[in-house]
Design a protein around this motif. Structure first.
Motif, PDB file in Angstrom:
ATOM      1  N   GLU A  47     -11.349  -8.484  -6.592  1.00 40.60           N
ATOM      2  CA  GLU A  47     -10.139  -9.016  -5.971  1.00 40.60           C
ATOM      3  C   GLU A  47      -9.076  -7.927  -6.020  1.00 40.60           C
ATOM      4  O   GLU A  47      -9.023  -7.136  -6.970  1.00 40.60           O
ATOM      5  N   ALA A  48      -8.225  -7.897  -5.016  1.00 42.34           N
ATOM      6  CA  ALA A  48      -7.219  -6.842  -4.911  1.00 42.34           C
ATOM      7  C   ALA A  48      -6.378  -6.735  -6.178  1.00 42.34           C
ATOM      8  O   ALA A  48      -6.004  -5.645  -6.599  1.00 42.34           O
ATOM      9  N   ARG A  49      -6.121  -7.865  -6.810  1.00 42.03           N
ATOM     10  CA  ARG A  49      -5.293  -7.906  -8.014  1.00 42.03           C
ATOM     11  C   ARG A  49      -5.846  -6.987  -9.128  1.00 42.03           C
ATOM     12  O   ARG A  49      -5.093  -6.428  -9.919  1.00 42.03           O
ATOM     13  N   PRO A  52      -5.440  -2.214  -9.289  1.00 42.22           N
ATOM     14  CA  PRO A  52      -4.536  -1.357 -10.070  1.00 42.22           C
ATOM     15  C   PRO A  52      -4.886  -1.319 -11.556  1.00 42.22           C
ATOM     16  O   PRO A  52      -4.521  -0.390 -12.249  1.00 42.22           O
ATOM     17  N   ALA A  62     -14.175  -4.678  -1.978  1.00 40.73           N
ATOM     18  CA  ALA A  62     -12.890  -5.393  -1.911  1.00 40.73           C
ATOM     19  C   ALA A  62     -13.100  -6.719  -1.195  1.00 40.73           C
ATOM     20  O   ALA A  62     -13.640  -6.748  -0.087  1.00 40.73           O
ATOM     21  N   ASN A  63     -12.690  -7.819  -1.841  1.00 39.39           N
ATOM     22  CA  ASN A  63     -12.932  -9.122  -1.236  1.00 39.39           C
ATOM     23  C   ASN A  63     -11.869 -10.124  -1.677  1.00 39.39           C
ATOM     24  O   ASN A  63     -11.042  -9.823  -2.532  1.00 39.39           O
ATOM     25  N   ASN A  64     -11.898 -11.310  -1.069  1.00 39.74           N
ATOM     26  CA  ASN A  64     -10.890 -12.323  -1.393  1.00 39.74           C
ATOM     27  C   ASN A  64     -11.365 -13.279  -2.491  1.00 39.74           C
ATOM     28  O   ASN A  64     -10.862 -14.392  -2.604  1.00 39.74           O
TER      29      ASN A  64
END
Lengths: 335, 335
Positions: B209-211, B214, B177-179
């Motif tokens: 990316e968190a996006r 899901p 998980a990263n930006n």
């Protein structure tokens, strides 16, 4: 009021940027100064029937691309549309600047060309994200991956000023994003920031768990840029994955297609409420003059809203308020 | 297979825990060892018509509450239902242990009573969260607020073993998980972990990316416990805020109420897919025997699923696989 626009920033430049600028000029009664290649801008406007009323052009040929190192804005691309726009802002040719180009370059350019407010340690990127009761400013959201507790206090103070002035919230509730509500929660950064925030005159309501952010648990959510990016991107990802599923449900049979028609009006209102484009992007906080980052994927509609937001940012004098607040804060900010 | 159950952990204990255990015993053909006050358990079962078939009781009176310091599980509450259950597991009285009680206490108890697998630096809390293409393990999710890069590599390895064995994914895609996706992104922790992960034999696909979480961009998302908590809680918060809005839309008029009826079946299927209760909680990874954290708010249905998951965890021999993998890994893990 005159807004300086980077006509060549973002995925849909220049057409959507010019179109959005023209719409904003008309709708909000603004003057626009488009920065970019005069010939391309004029041809694009003419071919697409866009009125150039209330729009001037500052000619400039070079462009910062998404592939350029952010630092290039001060070197090989110091005459790019983004750098030129920032310089024009700094020189007083307009009241605010907006670009849909590279975030890193914009933060770098704003910091070194327009410069930080005296006393502000770092510029922060701070979108207002939709919540159940309006919106909440998420500060920082990616400009500063690693932060010190003192930086978080400044973010809190700037976010509070913005929400007060621009969003007209009397006493904005400021909360620290954390993995629990107890003051002992988090890494050393959160523990120290909690302690510092408790001593400010802000309406600091303590830690907020991520779960409560979409429900409007705070008006300003303070965080380091790494965590802020995770929060923002999870928001986007979960919302778009869910909406995709809802859409699929409505398309699954003739019966559900009828149902979609019945829900059309409230669904549209809801989508508008959740629409990222309505929020248009993020103000850069801590700069001496209003600089605004529009989404890279902005279409004309999103860009029009970005201009509305940056105009509000300029009109309400947030930067002056932040500067005044920082100037009176003593002791804590000594570097 | 025998599952040891903390009958007095969680908001709805003991009734919902006993009910869920009875349902699981019947449904999955399991034996259950309930840990807790014999008289209360028997009375609760009798008064609510719950069959005690395939269910034994290990009598024990003390309870760890949510207000107790996690460390109390080793001291003043060393004879609580949670501590006793963990001890019974450690002594071989059952194959796995599940509790809906305090996460902190469970991590502490599992670490010191059941103990870590030799070579494992830290126990991790690792829920499988729903995604567009099934589910993805988020490891760590709160057990370790501050992490070192080597810990993240072990999390990756444990998560991969779990998704392979329990979720039957051939070569689980492991992402950090990263930006941003570039390997230079993140804080020093992410930069160093990226470099270490690239050298493993795991199917490491880089940063996520968190996006994209899901949407099922990875089968295992590796992260420190602080960030993992933010990801999980944003997921919960955004999903529940959106579903609340959708519900309100369906209730807004007689027409939309009819529409809700039309969408009932696919909506239910979707809610089930997104339902946290279906996922029941989170395995603790890195413990010598399977320990599972059920949601604190578990009702009987959620707890039944938690038991199914911990039974899968035990049946598939994940802990043995992790132990074997760690034993063969040399060099990197020297403390």
């Amino acid at each position: 009021m005159k807004i300086i626009v980077d006509a060549f920033g973002g995925d849909n430049a220049p057409l959507e940027i010019i179109k959005g600028s023209a719409q904003a000029a008309k709708q909000y009664n603004l003057d626009i100064l488009l920065v970019g290649n005069r010939e391309i801008i004029q041809t694009t406007a003419r071919q697409n029937g866009i009125s150039m009323e209330h729009m001037e052009i500052a000619h400039c040929e070079d462009i910062m691309t998404m592939h350029d190192d952010p630092g290039a804005i001060l070197k090989e691309h110091k005459n790019s549309t983004m750098a030129t726009g920032l310089r024009l802002l700094s020189e007083g040719a307009g009241d605010a600047f907006v670009s849909a180009g590279s975030t890193g370059a914009l933060v770098m350019g704003a910091t070194f060309i327009v410069k930080r407010i005296k006393g502000i340690k770092r510029v922060a990127l701070a979108p207002v994200i939709p919540t159940e009761n309006g919106g909440c400013m998420l500060i920082d959201c990616g400009a500063n991956v690693e932060c010190k507790p003192e930086m978080l206090v400044q973010f809190a103070s700037m976010g509070s000023a913005y929400m007060q002035q621009v969003m007209q919230i009397g006493s904005p509730r400021v909360a620290l994003a954390n993995n629990g509500t107890e003051e002992t929660k988090g890494t050393q950064l959160q523990i120290d920031a909690y302690s510092l925030l408790s001593k400010t005159e802000l309406n600091f309501t303590g830690n907020i768990e991520a779960r409560d952010i979409p429900f409007g648990g705070a008006d300003v959510v303070v965080t380091d840029g790494f965590t802020g990016n995770i929060i923002l991107k999870m928001y986007e990802g979960v919302a778009s994955a869910l909406l995709k599923n809802i859409k699929a449900i409505f398309k699954s049979s003739w019966l559900t297609k009828l149902a979609a028609l019945a829900c059309n009006k409230p669904l549209k209102a809801f989508k508008k409420k959740m629409d990222y484009n309505e929020y248009g992007g993020a103000p850069l906080m801590g700069v001496t003059k209003p600089v605004f980052k529009a989404h890279g994927s902005s279409n004309a509609y999103a860009f029009q809203h970005a201009i509305r937001l940056v105009a509000d940012y300029a009109r309400t004098g947030v930067t002056q308020l932040v500067a005044a607040q920082i100037a009176t804060q003593k002791g804590m900010d000594q570097e």
